[in-house]
Design an enzyme around this catalytic site. Structure first.
Site, PDB file in Angstrom:
ATOM      1  N   CYS A 335       0.821  -1.224   0.000  1.00  0.00           N
ATOM      2  CA  CYS A 335       0.000   0.000   0.000  1.00  0.00           C
ATOM      3  C   CYS A 335       0.846   1.260   0.000  1.00  0.00           C
ATOM      4  CB  CYS A 335      -0.974  -0.027   1.173  1.00  0.00           C
ATOM      5  SG  CYS A 335      -0.245   0.104   2.821  1.00  0.00           S
ATOM      6  N   HIS A 383      -2.802   1.130   6.859  1.00  0.00           N
ATOM      7  CA  HIS A 383      -3.111   1.102   5.429  1.00  0.00           C
ATOM      8  C   HIS A 383      -3.250   2.522   4.899  1.00  0.00           C
ATOM      9  CE1 HIS A 383      -4.294  -0.844   1.748  1.00  0.00           C
ATOM     10  NE2 HIS A 383      -5.383  -0.106   1.663  1.00  0.00           N
ATOM     11  N   HIS A 395      -5.941   1.744  -4.302  1.00  0.00           N
ATOM     12  CA  HIS A 395      -5.028   1.235  -3.279  1.00  0.00           C
ATOM     13  C   HIS A 395      -4.614  -0.190  -3.603  1.00  0.00           C
ATOM     14  CE1 HIS A 395      -8.172  -1.006  -0.596  1.00  0.00           C
ATOM     15  NE2 HIS A 395      -8.618  -0.894  -1.812  1.00  0.00           N
TER      16      HIS A 395
END
Length: 421
Positions: A335, A383, A395
């Site tokens: 990420c 994240h 993402h």
């Protein structure tokens, strides 16, 4: 989709409720927003017993054909396994970002160790130079017959005695200065050696810690694969039993039950195929991670331009590429590796770690978000994605998945950051 599946199973089987977390057999098919791990991510005895050894029809107490509650039992097992897998995925996301942070710290330690080594080389050279100078002056003093002033005054030509005494005195002062310089150089050398030893030891501790984190991620990948294999087996068993129910209902001329069973079987087959693809991506990601050396983090890439619009454009260009821990492009990403890549292309250098990216620009609220802003999730910032407008982000979600567009996870949203602002 989930209410339809629950209704179908309710028609086909009595027994355990199928409306628990995960939504029965459809759990995971469109997991737009993960739930926060319960019990701090720990698993209880139910999920611990829910291993691939407990496969349907096996000796581990799996569901047996012919019981009225078979379909409901399998769906409950699928829900429990999916909850276990989601908890594991959260832990792996946290561990992956910790791994990224340690790579950055290792890069810093490498630079510190290189600086310390250079300082030690400089100190060694200073000691050699001071030692050579001291030795040369000592030799000159010896050749002059010693430094006794009385001896100099009483020997040789009396007319030059004072000149000789002055020269010897100057030599003596230089020799004392050389001795002092040598002592200071040796002191600096000792401190430089100690600093070099400490930085080398600190670097080695980070190398060892990084290796341990790699082992942990690889072990988690193995567990992730086993859980997915268990889910695939359960979906296959669910499909098989639903087909049997469909056949029995057709023989009994119960069209509604036959149609419901057929739909259940169809959905189970679709989920089994999806899980099989996910398991394949997990295996690929694990192999790629294992093959990549544990290196210090490279300097953040820069060189592009265009700002937020370019960042969003670059993010769209990465759609479909697989998630791999620690990957920063161009073929795979995690990420924070994805957000680092796209903003690097836009001319802004940000670190490959969510914790550092959180401070890499101006903080913005949900109402202030514009395309290109980074969006962060979880109290532990496990994240990050890139906002593209209309409540959506691009993402790299986790192992087993690819870079994709998804609704922002508002329930765990922590805030936004505008890089370069």
């Amino acid at each position: 989709m989930r209410p339809v599946l629950i209704t179908l199973l309710g028609v086909l089987a009595a027994g355990p409720s199928l409306t628990g977390a995960g939504g029965g057999i459809g759990a995971g098919m469109a997991r737009a927003e993960p739930n926060a791990p319960t019990r701090g991510g720990d698993t209880n005895s139910d999920t611990n017993s829910d291993t691939p050894d407990d496969t349907p029809g096996g000796s581990g107490g799996g569901p047996q054909v012919g019981h009225a509650e078979d379909l409901g039992s399998i769906a409950a097992q699928i829900t429990a396994t999916r909850a276990h897998l989601d908890d594991l995925n959260h832990k792996m996301s946290v561990a992956a970002e910790q791994y990224n942070a340690e790579r950055i710290r290792l890069a810093e330690a490498e630079r510190a160790a290189a600086t310390a080594a250079q300082q030690l080389r400089t100190a060694d050279a200073a000691v050699r130079h001071a030692s050579d100078r001291h030795r040369g002056l000592a030799t000159s003093a010896y050749r002059s017959g010693g430094l006794e002033q009385l001896s100099i005054l009483l020997t040789g030509d009396p007319r030059t005695a004072l000149d000789r005494a002055g020269a010897v005195d100057a030599l003596s002062r230089r020799q004392r200065a050389a001795e002092s310089d040598l002592r200071l150089a040796r002191h600096d050398q000792t401190e430089a050696k100690q600093a070099a030893d400490e930085t080398r030891a600190g670097r080695q501790r980070l190398v060892d810690s990084l290796a341990e984190r790699r082992r942990g991620l690889e072990e988690s990948a193995g567990e992730q694969g086993r859980l997915l294999d268990g889910l695939i087996a359960r979906q296959a068993e669910l499909e098989r039993q639903a087909r049997e129910r469909e056949a029995a209902a057709l023989r009994a001329r119960k069209a509604a039950e036959a149609a419901a069973a057929a739909e259940t079987a169809r959905q189970a087959a679709l989920e089994r195929d999806r899980l099989t693809r996910e398991a394949g991506l997990v295996t690929t990601a694990g192999n790629a991670f294992a093959a990549a050396p544990a290196l210090p983090a490279a300097p953040p890439p820069t060189g592009g331009s265009g700002g937020a619009a370019r960042a969003v454009q670059e993010a769209r260009a990465q759609l479909g590429k697989p998630y791999v821990w620690g990957a920063e492009g161009p073929d795979s990403f995690d990420c924070s590796g994805l957000t680092q890549w796209v903003w690097g292309k836009a001319g802004v250098s940000i670190p490959h770690y969510t914790g550092d990216q959180w401070t890499a620009g101006r903080r913005v609220t949900r109402d202030e978000l514009i395309p290109g802003d980074l969006v962060f999730f979880g109290a532990d910032l496990y994240h990050v994605g890139i906002y593209i407008g209309n409540g959506q982000m691009i993402h790299a979600p986790r192992t087993g998945e690819v870079v994709r567009i998804e609704n922002v996870w508002w329930s765990t949203f922590q805030g936004g950051v505008r890089p370069g602002a």
